[in-house]
Design an enzyme around this catalytic site. Structure first.
Site, PDB file in Angstrom:
ATOM      1  N   LEU A   1       0.828  -1.196   0.000  1.00 13.66           N
ATOM      2  CA  LEU A   1       0.000   0.000   0.000  1.00 13.66           C
ATOM      3  C   LEU A   1       0.865   1.250   0.000  1.00 13.66           C
ATOM      4  O   LEU A   1       1.776   1.379   0.814  1.00 13.66           O
ATOM      5  CB  LEU A   1      -0.898   0.027   1.240  1.00 13.66           C
ATOM      6  CG  LEU A   1      -1.853  -1.152   1.422  1.00 13.66           C
ATOM      7  CD1 LEU A   1      -2.693  -0.941   2.670  1.00 13.66           C
ATOM      8  CD2 LEU A   1      -2.738  -1.318   0.198  1.00 13.66           C
TER       9      LEU A   1
ATOM     10  N   CYS B   1      -4.825   2.163  11.494  1.00 17.65           N
ATOM     11  CA  CYS B   1      -4.394   1.756  10.151  1.00 17.65           C
ATOM     12  C   CYS B   1      -4.701   0.279   9.925  1.00 17.65           C
ATOM     13  O   CYS B   1      -5.216  -0.110   8.871  1.00 17.65           O
ATOM     14  CB  CYS B   1      -2.907   2.035   9.986  1.00 17.65           C
ATOM     15  SG  CYS B   1      -2.276   1.643   8.334  1.00 17.65           S
TER      16      CYS B   1
ATOM     17  N   CYS C   1       4.648   5.974  10.495  1.00 25.80           N
ATOM     18  CA  CYS C   1       5.149   6.148   9.135  1.00 25.80           C
ATOM     19  C   CYS C   1       5.030   7.574   8.610  1.00 25.80           C
ATOM     20  O   CYS C   1       5.872   8.013   7.826  1.00 25.80           O
ATOM     21  CB  CYS C   1       4.460   5.165   8.190  1.00 25.80           C
ATOM     22  SG  CYS C   1       2.681   5.421   7.977  1.00 25.80           S
TER      23      CYS C   1
END
EC number: 2.8.1.13
Length: 380
Positions: A50, A118, A215
């Site tokens: 992704l 997430c 991230c």
């Protein structure tokens, strides 16, 4: 589907060659090893990575998943092992489902855990749906957690390696998702075993460092990200004690977290003071002595329950709970208020419990099973 075949290593009654597995590949060593092992065992492997944000801006940033370098690394592993690999653009989904809530939660004085959101809203929802669209029999990830079959179906268990266990970040995995997911690394004794497998397969990422930061947060600087997303979020205000007396000034509520002691700029006032509460509406940081941080009663909502009987079928559950990823599970009574809300009473008080963190339910007396959990939503 034939029922007379023995179960393969993924628990499915099919030959590996007839079993399609989508592997969620971050570009790191863990998911790369999962893909390599499954390919070596003869499975029909499809790698999917992704793109979660503008990787052009992230190319120079090390230590974060799903950046441009990591997409490249995942592709190299797929090419070396001989299976197809796809990159999916999930930037808009990730921004809406994870980053925006992260910013809003910080502005509301909470301490969010975006990695859980997430997993819950992107990887185990949209990506899992994509895996099904690709006619995959299951989806595998590099998470350190175990899926075991029990009397009532698939169960979530902590990883064998306690130092790598990721059950805190996966508590919101639903039963339906758990039925479809596989975690091939959860039984390994240490990360060294994972790297040894990477070396065995000659993977280019065998010595790649683990990702450390969230991230989309360079160098762990949450405040700088919030300021970009929400201009004006770093407005200054007062630091006050529990009685409301002004002790000093702060440079924005977003720079502070519950339990913080250092960096308050109000030294010389006697005993150490800690951040005990954040009030974004009045832009106040409330400080007090360490004992003011102690909490025994924790309200929890958005509960995901992974027990064998309904959560609200009992007046209370005696479990162990973890209120922060860095803490060990502690004994508690969990009293359901509804199917998705509860009041958790800790046997021993804990310091620094913060809204926005997860409260994860574990089996009592150190048992390995994970019973889900929920979100801490306000402090008493």
């Amino acid at each position: 589907m034939p029922r007379d075949l023995p179960l393969n290593s993924l628990g499915l009654p099919k030959a590996p060659a007839d079993t399609r597995v989508v592997v969620a590949m971050s570009g790191g060593v863990d998911s790369s090893v999962v893909a390599a092992v499954l390919k070596d065992e003869g499975y029909d492997v499809v790698g999917v990575t992704l793109q979660l944000y503008d990787h052009g801006a992230a190319l120079a940033k090390k230590g974060a998943c799903c950046a441009g370098r990591d997409i490249h690394d995942a592709r190299r592993v797929a090419e070396a092992m001989g299976f197809p690999h796809y990159v999916l653009d999930y930037e808009n989904t990730f921004r809406e489902a994870v980053i925006e809530e992260f910013a809003d939660a910080y502005l509301a004085g909470a301490t969010p855990v975006p990695c859980i959101r997430c997993n819950e809203r992107v990887k185990f929802k949209d990506l899992l749906a994509t895996a099904k669209d690709l006619d995959a029999d299951c989806m595998a990830t590099g998470h350190y957690i175990q899926r075991k079959m029990g009397a009532k179906g698939a169960e979530l268990h902590r990883a064998v390696d306690a130092a790598r266990d990721q059950s805190y970040f996966l508590f919101s995995t639903t039963q339906e998702q758990l039925d479809y997911l596989r975690f091939p690394l959860g039984h390994l004794a240490s990360k060294a075993d994972t790297r040894a497998l990477a070396a065995k397969y000659g993977l280019s990422v065998a010595d790649k460092p683990d990702s450390q930061d969230i991230c989309f947060v360079p160098n762990g600087n949450y405040a700088s990200v919030i300021e970009k997303l929400r201009p004006g979020a770093a407005d200054p205000g007062d630091i006050v004690d529990l009685e409301g007396r002004i002790l000093g000034q702060h440079r924005g509520v977003i720079h502070y977290t519950i339990g913080q002691r250092k960096g308050l700029g109000i030294g010389g006032l006697g005993d150490p003071l800690y951040v005990v509460r954040l009030d974004p509406e009045t832009r106040r940081v409330i400080v007090g002595p360490k004992e003011a941080l102690s909490t025994r009663v924790v309200p929890v909502r958005e509960i995901n329950w992974l027990g064998d009987e309904p959560f609200d079928s009992r007046p209370e559950w005696e479990l162990e709970v973890r209120v922060r990823s860095t803490r060990q599970p502690r004994p508690a009574l969990v009293r359901p208020l509804s199917a998705t809300t509860a009041e958790v009473t800790l046997f021993e008080p804990e310091d620094g419990i913060s809204p926005g963190q997860a409260c994860v339910f574990h089996a009592p007396e150190g048992g390995p099973r994970v019973f889900g959990g929920g979100w801490i939503w306000r402090g008493y």
